[in-house]
Motif scaffolding. Structure first.
Motif, PDB file in Angstrom:
ATOM      1  N   GLY A  32     -11.350  -3.256   0.369  1.00 44.29           N
ATOM      2  CA  GLY A  32     -10.349  -2.442   1.040  1.00 44.29           C
ATOM      3  C   GLY A  32      -9.133  -3.307   1.294  1.00 44.29           C
ATOM      4  N   LEU A  33      -7.961  -2.724   1.210  1.00 42.55           N
ATOM      5  CA  LEU A  33      -6.722  -3.458   1.490  1.00 42.55           C
ATOM      6  C   LEU A  33      -5.781  -2.552   2.273  1.00 42.55           C
ATOM      7  N   VAL A  34      -5.275  -3.063   3.393  1.00 41.09           N
ATOM      8  CA  VAL A  34      -4.381  -2.277   4.235  1.00 41.09           C
ATOM      9  C   VAL A  34      -3.084  -3.048   4.456  1.00 41.09           C
ATOM     10  N   LEU A  35      -1.977  -2.432   4.071  1.00 39.90           N
ATOM     11  CA  LEU A  35      -0.657  -2.971   4.373  1.00 39.90           C
ATOM     12  C   LEU A  35      -0.213  -2.352   5.692  1.00 39.90           C
ATOM     13  N   ILE A  36       0.147  -3.197   6.647  1.00 39.31           N
ATOM     14  CA  ILE A  36       0.590  -2.717   7.958  1.00 39.31           C
ATOM     15  C   ILE A  36       2.016  -3.173   8.187  1.00 39.31           C
ATOM     16  N   GLY A  37       2.860  -2.257   8.628  1.00 38.72           N
ATOM     17  CA  GLY A  37       4.244  -2.638   8.879  1.00 38.72           C
ATOM     18  C   GLY A  37       4.936  -1.660   9.798  1.00 38.72           C
ATOM     19  N   ALA A  38       6.135  -2.028  10.198  1.00 42.01           N
ATOM     20  CA  ALA A  38       6.959  -1.135  11.016  1.00 42.01           C
ATOM     21  C   ALA A  38       7.393   0.067  10.174  1.00 42.01           C
ATOM     22  N   HIS A  39       8.170   0.945  10.781  1.00 41.16           N
ATOM     23  CA  HIS A  39       8.538   2.181  10.089  1.00 41.16           C
ATOM     24  C   HIS A  39       9.287   1.930   8.785  1.00 41.16           C
ATOM     25  N   ASP A  40       9.927   0.749   8.648  1.00 42.34           N
ATOM     26  CA  ASP A  40      10.715   0.503   7.441  1.00 42.34           C
ATOM     27  C   ASP A  40       9.845   0.121   6.242  1.00 42.34           C
ATOM     28  N   LEU A  41       8.539  -0.073   6.418  1.00 43.83           N
ATOM     29  CA  LEU A  41       7.672  -0.312   5.268  1.00 43.83           C
ATOM     30  C   LEU A  41       7.693   0.908   4.357  1.00 43.83           C
ATOM     31  N   GLU A  42       7.509   2.073   4.927  1.00 40.80           N
ATOM     32  CA  GLU A  42       7.567   3.316   4.147  1.00 40.80           C
ATOM     33  C   GLU A  42       8.947   3.496   3.529  1.00 40.80           C
ATOM     34  N   ARG A  43       9.984   3.264   4.341  1.00 43.41           N
ATOM     35  CA  ARG A  43      11.359   3.456   3.838  1.00 43.41           C
ATOM     36  C   ARG A  43      11.647   2.545   2.659  1.00 43.41           C
ATOM     37  N   TYR A  92       1.430   7.423   3.782  1.00 45.76           N
ATOM     38  CA  TYR A  92       1.736   6.410   4.799  1.00 45.76           C
ATOM     39  C   TYR A  92       1.157   6.905   6.117  1.00 45.76           C
ATOM     40  N   TYR A  93       0.206   6.174   6.623  1.00 43.10           N
ATOM     41  CA  TYR A  93      -0.471   6.594   7.848  1.00 43.10           C
ATOM     42  C   TYR A  93       0.341   6.169   9.065  1.00 43.10           C
ATOM     43  N   ARG A  94       0.323   7.025  10.076  1.00 47.42           N
ATOM     44  CA  ARG A  94       1.033   6.745  11.330  1.00 47.42           C
ATOM     45  C   ARG A  94       0.062   6.847  12.493  1.00 47.42           C
ATOM     46  N   ALA A 146      -1.545   2.199   3.367  1.00 46.07           N
ATOM     47  CA  ALA A 146      -0.411   1.637   4.103  1.00 46.07           C
ATOM     48  C   ALA A 146      -0.294   2.329   5.449  1.00 46.07           C
ATOM     49  N   VAL A 147      -0.088   1.539   6.491  1.00 46.38           N
ATOM     50  CA  VAL A 147       0.165   2.064   7.834  1.00 46.38           C
ATOM     51  C   VAL A 147       1.599   1.678   8.190  1.00 46.38           C
ATOM     52  N   SER A 148       2.449   2.680   8.336  1.00 48.37           N
ATOM     53  CA  SER A 148       3.862   2.435   8.632  1.00 48.37           C
ATOM     54  C   SER A 148       4.213   3.156   9.922  1.00 48.37           C
ATOM     55  N   HIS A 149       4.489   2.381  10.968  1.00 46.98           N
ATOM     56  CA  HIS A 149       4.692   2.957  12.299  1.00 46.98           C
ATOM     57  C   HIS A 149       5.599   2.029  13.104  1.00 46.98           C
ATOM     58  N   ARG A 179      15.151   4.354  -6.412  1.00 45.59           N
ATOM     59  CA  ARG A 179      16.067   3.575  -7.250  1.00 45.59           C
ATOM     60  C   ARG A 179      15.428   3.139  -8.556  1.00 45.59           C
ATOM     61  N   ASP A 180      14.161   3.512  -8.752  1.00 42.19           N
ATOM     62  CA  ASP A 180      13.415   3.115  -9.933  1.00 42.19           C
ATOM     63  C   ASP A 180      13.329   1.594 -10.049  1.00 42.19           C
ATOM     64  N   ALA A 181      13.201   0.921  -8.885  1.00 41.28           N
ATOM     65  CA  ALA A 181      13.054  -0.537  -8.864  1.00 41.28           C
ATOM     66  C   ALA A 181      11.699  -0.917  -9.460  1.00 41.28           C
ATOM     67  N   ARG A 182      11.667  -2.027 -10.155  1.00 43.84           N
ATOM     68  CA  ARG A 182      10.476  -2.436 -10.897  1.00 43.84           C
ATOM     69  C   ARG A 182       9.239  -2.514 -10.000  1.00 43.84           C
ATOM     70  N   GLY A 183       8.211  -1.790 -10.386  1.00 41.47           N
ATOM     71  CA  GLY A 183       6.915  -1.881  -9.735  1.00 41.47           C
ATOM     72  C   GLY A 183       6.706  -0.973  -8.534  1.00 41.47           C
ATOM     73  N   PHE A 184       7.774  -0.421  -7.970  1.00 43.46           N
ATOM     74  CA  PHE A 184       7.609   0.316  -6.711  1.00 43.46           C
ATOM     75  C   PHE A 184       6.889   1.652  -6.895  1.00 43.46           C
TER      76      PHE A 184
END
Length: 324
Positions: free
Chosen positions: A207-218, A242-244, A103-106, A226-231
């Motif tokens: 290979g699989l890369v999830l790319i998102g803004a800073h709130d992807l990591e959050r 989380y790569y920056r 995951a790239v979160s930036h 919160r122990d939400a299912r699957g997280f």
């Protein structure tokens, strides 16, 4: 009513070449047709033969261009590789060659998408999907299937997911596939959980890369808290890392300015200052770095070009007055 501008022969030729590249990647014209929502005859014959280009409507050319990520707007903005785009390129290359899930979160506007585009143009076996906040989970799976050239008519999410896994396994025999999911922070929880079975089925094959803004990591960390299912499972499969990117340096700004018509050092310095650089420690050494959205720089460059134009006009007027 505004009349639509006809595509130029150069644009049509570029779209035709992109279709050929897509056929090489997906494996057949049928898959290409499924991806761009056109008939096989349109993409494999009419769009490939300049003598038949007039058989394809402007609307169809525009639709196919959009599906391929080809922009029809002529912006005169010149792309320049920066430190961040190079870091992004290296991360994607590592994910593809080592079959990593990451995951790239930036923050937005820092070169993630530009680096991704650069990588897609340079490498084979790369599949890209840009997510929308309005997508339901089913729509996300449909769009991913379409990206891979899979026909989606009246198929359930479960069936489409199996087809996606099956196609990527087929590709893994011939190459090293990389699936890039951009704007992943906009996905709903059910869609994010999809990457768990994809990892389970495709580990060490793609290979699989999830790319998102800073709130992807959050978002993922909050789901874990919160122990939400699957997280917790999702974060585990991403290596809980989380790569920056690094940031924008003055030499990056100078290069972008020069490529886009701002060559005066004083103007380039003003553009750099507009990004409010700060001292930041990188590998133990302090550097002036900006983490602001590069769209701010784009506006600054436009203002500087306008300023230079106005100054040139005033100088010309003074010469006229002086000569008179």
């Amino acid at each position: 009513m505004k009349e639509e501008k006809e595509l130029t022969p150069v644009q049509k030729d570029e779209i035709a070449r992109l279709l050929v590249l897509e056929k090489e990647k997906l494996g057949s014209w049928d898959r290409v047709a499924n991806k761009v929502a056109a008939s096989e005859a349109t993409v494999s014959h009419n769009m490939q033969d300049p003598a038949k280009w007039d058989r394809v409507s402007h609307t169809m050319w525009a639709k196919v261009a959009g599906k391929l990520g080809y922009t029809l707007t002529d912006t005169a903005w010149k792309f320049v590789s920066t430190t961040n785009t190079e870091v992004m390129f290296e991360l994607l290359d590592r994910a593809q060659n080592e079959q990593l899930f990451m995951a790239v979160s930036h923050p937005a506007g820092q070169g993630k998408s530009a680096g991704t585009q650069l990588y897609r143009l340079a490498k084979k076996g790369v599949f890209y999907i840009e997510c929308k906040e309005s997508w339901s989970h089913k729509m996300f799976v449909i769009k991913m299937a379409e990206t891979l050239g899979i026909k989606v008519d009246r198929m359930s999410v479960a069936v489409l997911t199996d087809l996606i896994v099956g196609y990527l396994k087929e590709q893994a025999i011939k190459t090293r596939p990389l699936l890039i999911v951009d704007e992943a922070n906009k996905l709903n929880p059910a869609s994010l959980r999809l990457f768990i079975p994809l990892f389970n089925e495709l580990q060490d094959e793609i290979g699989l890369v999830l790319i998102g803004a800073h709130d992807l990591e959050r978002r993922i960390k909050e789901g874990v808290r919160r122990d939400a299912r699957g997280f917790d499972e999702l974060e585990s499969r991403l290596g809980r890392t989380y790569y920056r990117l690094v940031g924008v340096f003055e030499h990056d700004v100078t290069a972008i300015c020069a490529a886009n018509g701002v060559t005066d050092p004083a103007a380039q310095k003003r553009c750099w200052n507009r990004l409010h650089p700060e001292r930041k420690s990188i590998n133990g050494t302090y550097h002036l770095v900006s983490t602001m959205d590069l769209r701010v720089l784009k506006q600054a460059i436009k203002h500087e070009r306008l300023r230079a134009k106005n100054q040139a006009y005033k100088s010309a007027q003074l010469e006229v007055v002086g000569g008179g």
